[in-house]
Write an enzyme that holds these catalytic residues in place. Structure first.
Site, PDB file in Angstrom:
ATOM      1  N   SER A 106       0.750  -1.177  -0.039  1.00 60.25           N
ATOM      2  CA  SER A 106       0.065  -0.113  -0.225  1.00 60.25           C
ATOM      3  C   SER A 106       0.986   1.157  -0.155  1.00 60.25           C
ATOM      4  O   SER A 106       1.715   1.501  -0.931  1.00 60.25           O
ATOM      5  CB  SER A 106      -0.827  -0.126   1.159  1.00 60.25           C
ATOM      6  OG  SER A 106      -1.884   1.076   0.853  1.00 60.25           O
ATOM      7  N   HIS A 138      -7.995  -5.483  -0.859  1.00 58.25           N
ATOM      8  CA  HIS A 138      -6.469  -4.687  -0.718  1.00 58.25           C
ATOM      9  C   HIS A 138      -5.680  -5.600  -0.239  1.00 58.25           C
ATOM     10  O   HIS A 138      -4.349  -5.693  -0.665  1.00 58.25           O
ATOM     11  CB  HIS A 138      -6.880  -3.617   0.214  1.00 58.25           C
ATOM     12  CG  HIS A 138      -5.805  -2.683   0.113  1.00 58.25           C
ATOM     13  ND1 HIS A 138      -5.150  -1.939  -0.988  1.00 58.25           N
ATOM     14  CD2 HIS A 138      -5.059  -1.604   1.228  1.00 58.25           C
ATOM     15  CE1 HIS A 138      -4.310  -1.120  -0.571  1.00 58.25           C
ATOM     16  NE2 HIS A 138      -4.023  -0.969   0.633  1.00 58.25           N
ATOM     17  N   ASP A 198      -0.432  -4.086  -3.901  1.00 54.32           N
ATOM     18  CA  ASP A 198      -1.426  -3.180  -4.105  1.00 54.32           C
ATOM     19  C   ASP A 198      -1.388  -1.780  -3.742  1.00 54.32           C
ATOM     20  O   ASP A 198      -1.671  -1.308  -2.655  1.00 54.32           O
ATOM     21  CB  ASP A 198      -2.851  -3.603  -3.182  1.00 54.32           C
ATOM     22  CG  ASP A 198      -4.129  -3.103  -3.806  1.00 54.32           C
ATOM     23  OD1 ASP A 198      -4.263  -3.146  -5.248  1.00 54.32           O
ATOM     24  OD2 ASP A 198      -4.832  -2.792  -3.309  1.00 54.32           O
TER      25      ASP A 198
END
Length: 457
Positions: free
Chosen positions: A157, A254, A181
């Site tokens: 992330s 996610h 992601d």
């Protein structure tokens, strides 16, 4: 009494020494998120010599380390935004698996104090500061014999963009960056120097698993993997309501990128991916040719994706999108087949094919991939993608059901000159065929296939 005091002092000394040598990832609470946290970066080193006891590294001095060997590969794990302050659930597993597959230096970048806040944008503002701290520490490693191409950063992330910032400061000479992601909010639409970019390392691979919410939609690496198209992941809640959902609804897609990467380390199966310009074209069977990658197959996902590095970075431009489908549970593997049809209907037919296969013991499995509607034209080949959660090495029967999915109107026939079943997961297997038969709409047809002959092989 003197012995008791000595024992207490000795216990305190041992405890203090243990705490100093075996620091854990900073575990905070929702209270810390509410009040906010000032940035503190800890670097926790694990090697095969200290797998269960991290060594806390001095922020700017690598010479103080007992276990760091700069002649080996060094992997940095960089987490992302932590809205509750808890330790990432995957942290222990990724540490154990990485050290099991390779003898390396593993450094957990703990910036939980800084990432823990209810205000996501506050955490975003601290990402470049984290990158600056890592840059200064890597400089120390380089001064004592490390090489940039032996440094590998895995960022989750926000951590993916932090890795990108570090790579930019070294003009893209880091060995590899894997983005799991990469965060979309605050980074979508930003120029390359404000996010992860393919030029940030010698090889950049990215897994996009939540492009319609928390992740980044567009390609960011030399190869960008889009499991299940990059949106809704199998097994994740589709709504916020219901038992055991809630917060999982927001983070499951996610977080799936991390668990897919972990699966590649377990090597229980290799997840093969298919370079393609769109998920639609992949589902339509237009992107299954892996001959360009010979003597290897199409790229596999995760830790070993760099085996395809030389092919991928020599492309012009050196960027590739790859699509694939997964199952809902670990290790997420799908066993993929293409079913090719040549029909002799004079009129064009458009519809869907449901596929089942049966092994010699009578076990039957049904394809779990919802393929796009196929167009069947006279004497032209149409392909249907079939993905199964299990696989049969020997198939005794095949079941096909044709449907236009219309509620009214006439029922159609699909006249088949040749059907061919071929494994994409194991292309070396025999192709199985059936010749000259008819599929009646919404009627299951079961038959025994035979090895394909002549040009159908």
């Amino acid at each position: 009494m003197l012995k008791l005091l000595l024992f207490i002092c000795l216990t305190c000394w041992v405890r203090s020494d243990t705490e100093q040598k075996c620091q854990e990832f900073t575990d905070l609470s929702i209270q810390s998120a509410i009040t906010g946290t000032d940035l503190i970066v800890k670097l926790l080193l694990y090697t095969r010599k200290n797998q269960n006891c991290s060594e806390s590294l001095s922020e700017y001095n690598s010479t103080d380390s007992t276990h760091l060997d700069v002649t080996k590969k060094t992997v940095f794990i960089i987490h992302g935004y932590r809205p509750t302050g808890s330790t990432p659930v995957w942290l222990s597993e990724i540490k154990e698996l990485l050290l099991s597959v390779e003898d390396l230096n593993l450094i957990i970048v703990d910036w939980n104090k800084g990432a823990t806040t209810l205000n996501y944008f506050t955490a975003v503002q601290k990402t470049k500061t984290v990158a600056d701290i890592l840059k200064k520490w890597i400089d120390q490693m380089l001064a004592h014999g490390a090489s940039l191409d032996s440094i590998y950063m895995i960022g989750v992330s926000l951590g993916a963009h932090i890795a990108g910032f570090v790579g930019q400061m070294y003009n893209g000479k880091l060995g590899r960056i894997t983005g799991l992601d990469p965060a979309g909010p605050s980074f979508t639409g930003k120029p390359p120097n404000e996010r992860l970019d393919p030029t940030d390392a010698l090889f950049v691979d990215v897994i996009h698993s939540d492009i319609d919410a928390l992740g980044y939609r567009k390609p960011l690496g030399n190869i960008d993997f889009y499991p299940n198209g990059g949106t809704d992941q199998p097994g994740c809640p589709q709504t916020v309501f219901g038992e055991l959902k809630g917060f999982q609804y927001f983070k499951c897609d996610h977080q799936r990128s991390v668990f897919l990467f972990l699966s590649s380390l377990q090597q229980s199966c290799n997840i093969t991916t298919y370079p393609c310009d769109s998920y639609f074209n992949y589902k339509s069977g237009k992107c299954i040719n892996c001959e360009a990658f010979q003597p290897m197959s199409c790229p596999i996902l995760g830790y070993y994706a760099d085996k395809w590095k030389n092919y991928l970075i020599q492309k012009d431009p050196p960027e590739t999108k790859a699509y694939f489908d997964t199952s809902a549970d670990k290790p997420f593997c799908m066993y993929n087949y293409f079913v090719d049809f040549i029909t002799w209907n004079k009129s064009t037919r458009r519809g869907f094919i449901k596929i089942k296969i049966t092994d010699n013991a009578g076990n039957t499995i049904e394809s779990k991939v919802n393929s796009e509607a196929a167009t069947f034209q006279q004497y032209r080949q149409a392909s249907v993608l079939a993905g199964f959660y299990e696989d049969f090495e020997k198939i005794s029967r095949i079941s096909l059901t044709f449907s236009t999915r219309t509620l009214t109107g006439p029922k159609y026939k699909l006249r088949i000159l040749r059907m061919r079943l071929r494994s994409i997961t194991y292309p070396e297997r025999w192709k199985l065929c059936r010749y000259d038969f008819v599929l009646l709409e919404n009627i299951e047809t079961i038959f025994k296939p035979i090895p394909c002959q002549g040009r159908d092989k």
